[in-house]
Write an enzyme that holds these catalytic residues in place. Sequence first.
Site, short mmCIF file in Angstrom:
data_model
loop_
_atom_site.label_atom_id
_atom_site.label_comp_id
_atom_site.label_asym_id
_atom_site.label_seq_id
_atom_site.Cartn_x
_atom_site.Cartn_y
_atom_site.Cartn_z
N GLU A 265 0.88 -1.16 0.00
CA GLU A 265 0.00 0.00 0.00
C GLU A 265 0.92 1.21 0.00
O GLU A 265 1.72 1.37 0.92
CB GLU A 265 -0.90 -0.07 1.24
N CYS A 302 -2.35 7.87 4.97
CA CYS A 302 -2.39 7.39 3.58
C CYS A 302 -3.58 8.01 2.85
O CYS A 302 -3.56 8.17 1.64
CB CYS A 302 -2.56 5.89 3.50
#
Lengths: 530, 530
Positions: A265, A302
């Site tokens: 990720e 994120c």
Amino acid sequence: MTLTGHMLIGQHTVAGNRAAIRGIDPATDAVLEPAYAGGSAEHVEQACALASAALDAYRETTLSGRAEFLQSIAEEIEALGDELIERAHAETGLPRPRLQGERRRTCQQLRLFARTVRAGEWLDVRVDTAQPQRQPLPRSDLRQRQIPLGPVAVFGASNFPLAFSVAGGDTASALAAGCPVVVKAHSAHPGTSELVGGAIARAIKACGLPEGVFSLLYGSGREVGIALVSDPRIKAVGFTGSRSGGLALLQAAQVRAEPIPVYAEMSSINPVLLFPAALHNRARALAEGFVGSLTLGAGQFCTNPGLVIACKGPALDSFIEATAEQIKRQAAQTMLTPGIFKAYESAVNTLTENSAAHIAAQGQIGSGPNQGQAHLFVTDAADFLADHNLQAETFGAAALIVQCASDDEIRQVTEQLEGQLTATLHLDDADLEQARALLPILERKAGRLLVNGWPTGVEVCNAMVHGGPFPATSDARTTSVGTAAILRFLRPVCYQDFPDSLLPSALQQANPLHLSRLLDGHREALAHAE
Amino acid sequence: MTLTGHMLIGQHTVAGNRAAIRGIDPATDAVLEPAYAGGSAEHVEQACALASAALDAYRETTLSGRAEFLQSIAEEIEALGDELIERAHAETGLPRPRLQGERRRTCQQLRLFARTVRAGEWLDVRVDTAQPQRQPLPRSDLRQRQIPLGPVAVFGASNFPLAFSVAGGDTASALAAGCPVVVKAHSAHPGTSELVGGAIARAIKACGLPEGVFSLLYGSGREVGIALVSDPRIKAVGFTGSRSGGLALLQAAQVRAEPIPVYAEMSSINPVLLFPAALHNRARALAEGFVGSLTLGAGQFCTNPGLVIACKGPALDSFIEATAEQIKRQAAQTMLTPGIFKAYESAVNTLTENSAAHIAAQGQIGSGPNQGQAHLFVTDAADFLADHNLQAETFGAAALIVQCASDDEIRQVTEQLEGQLTATLHLDDADLEQARALLPILERKAGRLLVNGWPTGVEVCNAMVHGGPFPATSDARTTSVGTAAILRFLRPVCYQDFPDSLLPSALQQANPLHLSRLLDGHREALAHAE
């Protein structure tokens, strides 16, 4: 508990023999004790051998046994008490309430995964019963379940030292799937990692599991990480971090003789689309919500909303003005590490020097080291479309507003976006049709679409997708948050014409585990045991 | 219908501009008309542009609309009648009854996928409802469905010119998932490919779908294949063929800027374990079943049983003797292509020259070209363990029997196996505990485990796994046969706090599509519409 500075290989604390890592308090640049000597390829070898030896026993733990293990990890983490919060605070500069919340989330995640393991949906049981009379050929009895891939390598993230680190989502989902885990600790919080690693090791002992179910390694350079991804016994990799870091692991995995999945990720700028009626009706409220999400945790999420897309005009002007006011009032915040602070400064400088973007506002300057100052930039759609660099992720509290001249320009900007973790739509009823027209593009671009919210909260639940097309992740088919994260570490096995007594209990005809099954193509009604 | 020798780009027949492919009748080496001029990178570009343009419309076809399309393809294939069987027979040398059975399988597969699309389990709907009162933070409404990855490249296989080729499992599952498909035809059966491609194109027209949903390209070299895998609009690859072919596609995918999944089904020797009681009680029947499976279709099945593992002794001697007798009686069979025949001869020669293996029997020599002669080799476990080459796949009717001195040697041989599509156990009641002890190893090695059957039949159903650890496939998490094959071409998207009217119908609160849903962690009871 005294921190030892040692690695954990199974139940054994082992001193490293490579250059040492030390925690650094980013609020003061103070170097923290103890030193964590890095491991070598030999330590990777030992941890992987133990993990491989533990696999067959661990993967056949009962559903309730495995669930109790996950719960036990949560209890051991809670039992660390304030020491964990204090150490994490010292190593990351994150405020204590945020870390307490993150600990709660980490433990709730383990408990949700425990319930999910018990329910057994993840086994995806499929049964096609024999048809001995079928013409022209009889059909065999065929039964499918999911089994774990094998030992998993997990790389802790810096920005969530609990929820995305040693006992974070990757570890919890791999353990839930039945995979032993070898964690490479993030060098930004070695002490926090040691504390949490110890909690997992105690849970393993308490539950009577093979010691190889978990190991924790340190390493400042590439040796440990590359050796881990390259080890033939490792069957999958979980990573949360930078685009360059994720791509390096992908590359290491690609030169293996046997390809394995890498769940990295990486990078996302999380576009926010402001539709005309919403912008007209509540520009100021939107500005407040936006700045709150942008500056949360010094912007080190994120899912931080780094890009705003909207049509030019007085409503957008009001929004920019209100946002700029808010940004100017923002106090500087301590960033996670000197390295992250430096990268943020450098990215902001690059944007500042880009003639296509202009600064609309800056937050307050901080005193002391590693103080991230919020930034707001504005550009035009034509410039954004012409310069791919304007899509680069700035990890921190900086955002870019893209002013579009028309709906068609909004469509072009959206279509040109790279893959994202999230895309957010702010809309009122009058905006519905315009939003609907953009949905097909947004679905192709992002893993999660939000209406009238902000992307920084990532709920741990069954429906969550924390994932998305490249470069948001290396594998758009998956999520790293929520119970579907478990599915990343499984593969199907089919059993044909097995005598019932030789079948795993999940597949036996009487369904002793009371699992949801796809029986001859139909979802079977469940007679609940309770 | 007259074969044109042209490619299909959407609804248009297009002549290639590269070196031509011609079908060859392997039974006579006769060259067949017409010539199929190969496509270029420009044709790939056109096909991918059309596929990309078709995506958003095709992926939102209704479940029943998409199901009718799949059924319509089956009808169009059936309407080709004998011409299809005759052309496939001429191009492959496969007997007509086998091709008729394969056509039946291909059409049943399309119809099963149609029913699966309608049922909608593949959407994996997950709903977590809002909890506005939750402390410390409210929970949003979160809903997840699966959407198609995007355009898919499919490479047809040579050994099943219908079931694993233009309208085979990869194409059918990608179309079922909602992905447009660009097929690179296998050069061994270009005419069969043109016929089936035309059937798909007619179904597209009849169903009023965008033409880019399907294209069919030819090419003798690497240009078309590599351009296809490299095109940024292609989001996944399906392949069935050789290990070297699969690895070449994997490599092409790895140098892309955006990684994509490559589902390559490659190489498997499908070990068969004969346990003592079964071997003692029915050596002769086992030999008959084994030779039948080994020589089926000239041994050109991915699941052909190429390796037998058993303990030395009189029972195994009887089995070898009976098998040898049967092999000696086997007539030679026409292999699919001159290239496959040559590769088979070469692999058999390599084994013959290997001093560790000795020939126990050879089948009859054929007259005419490309006649594959069955072979049986025997080796000892110690030699097998010492020489990795003895695990190489021989594509054709050749098998190796590994004689083990002890249960422990059986365990060692099994543990040293590469990944496999299948592993077969022949056992009687007295063998159950010995078999049970080996199951954990076999589960780690193979995608499908069979008891007292033969691996060459691969049922198209919900529970089938035609897949397995590398090198059986490049992605052990998947199957290329059965309804779970559809899952390869999907990714999850989460919708947060969407107004019901903006949600896709699969996720609306009232569940208008009557889908099976995971609702707040529980499998919802279905009120069936009927």
